[in-house]
Motif scaffolding. Sequence first.
Motif, PDB file in Angstrom:
ATOM      1  N   ALA A   1     -35.840  -5.135  66.295  1.00 39.08           N
ATOM      2  CA  ALA A   1     -36.514  -6.373  66.686  1.00 39.08           C
ATOM      3  C   ALA A   1     -35.502  -7.395  67.206  1.00 39.08           C
ATOM      4  O   ALA A   1     -35.730  -8.035  68.238  1.00 39.08           O
ATOM      5  CB  ALA A   1     -37.295  -6.942  65.500  1.00 39.08           C
ATOM      6  N   ALA A   2     -34.383  -7.533  66.510  1.00 39.95           N
ATOM      7  CA  ALA A   2     -33.361  -8.491  66.938  1.00 39.95           C
ATOM      8  C   ALA A   2     -32.786  -8.112  68.297  1.00 39.95           C
ATOM      9  O   ALA A   2     -32.612  -8.965  69.178  1.00 39.95           O
ATOM     10  CB  ALA A   2     -32.251  -8.564  65.895  1.00 39.95           C
ATOM     11  N   MET A   3     -32.518  -6.831  68.488  1.00 43.74           N
ATOM     12  CA  MET A   3     -31.954  -6.365  69.757  1.00 43.74           C
ATOM     13  C   MET A   3     -32.910  -6.620  70.921  1.00 43.74           C
ATOM     14  O   MET A   3     -32.484  -6.956  72.028  1.00 43.74           O
ATOM     15  CB  MET A   3     -31.630  -4.879  69.657  1.00 43.74           C
ATOM     16  N   LEU A   4     -34.203  -6.488  70.667  1.00 47.41           N
ATOM     17  CA  LEU A   4     -35.210  -6.684  71.702  1.00 47.41           C
ATOM     18  C   LEU A   4     -35.648  -8.137  71.846  1.00 47.41           C
ATOM     19  O   LEU A   4     -36.354  -8.476  72.793  1.00 47.41           O
ATOM     20  CB  LEU A   4     -36.436  -5.814  71.408  1.00 47.41           C
ATOM     21  N   GLY A   5     -35.250  -8.985  70.899  1.00 46.95           N
ATOM     22  CA  GLY A   5     -35.666 -10.381  70.946  1.00 46.95           C
ATOM     23  C   GLY A   5     -37.113 -10.580  70.539  1.00 46.95           C
ATOM     24  O   GLY A   5     -37.795 -11.467  71.025  1.00 46.95           O
TER      25      GLY A   5
END
Length: 79
Positions: A59-63
Amino acid sequence: MASDEKHFSKAVSMALEAYIADMGDEEITDLYELVLREVEAPMLASVLRHTGNNQSKTAAMLGLSRGTLRKKLRKYRLL
């Protein structure tokens, strides 16, 4: 725009042009949804693999929020 972004944009553009040309005179509908489905599902799967199936990191990597990620994973039956 960075070189990688230009390359990615060009690849998407070329794929769309080829698809439209292949369709010939057939009516094209829901192209937006088709592109999202064809790009989003493999992107989610690839990033999940990259993070070792860690949804928080994905989720963090994809924003995205983790909740939004889970919704998308269910949509594409990746959960």
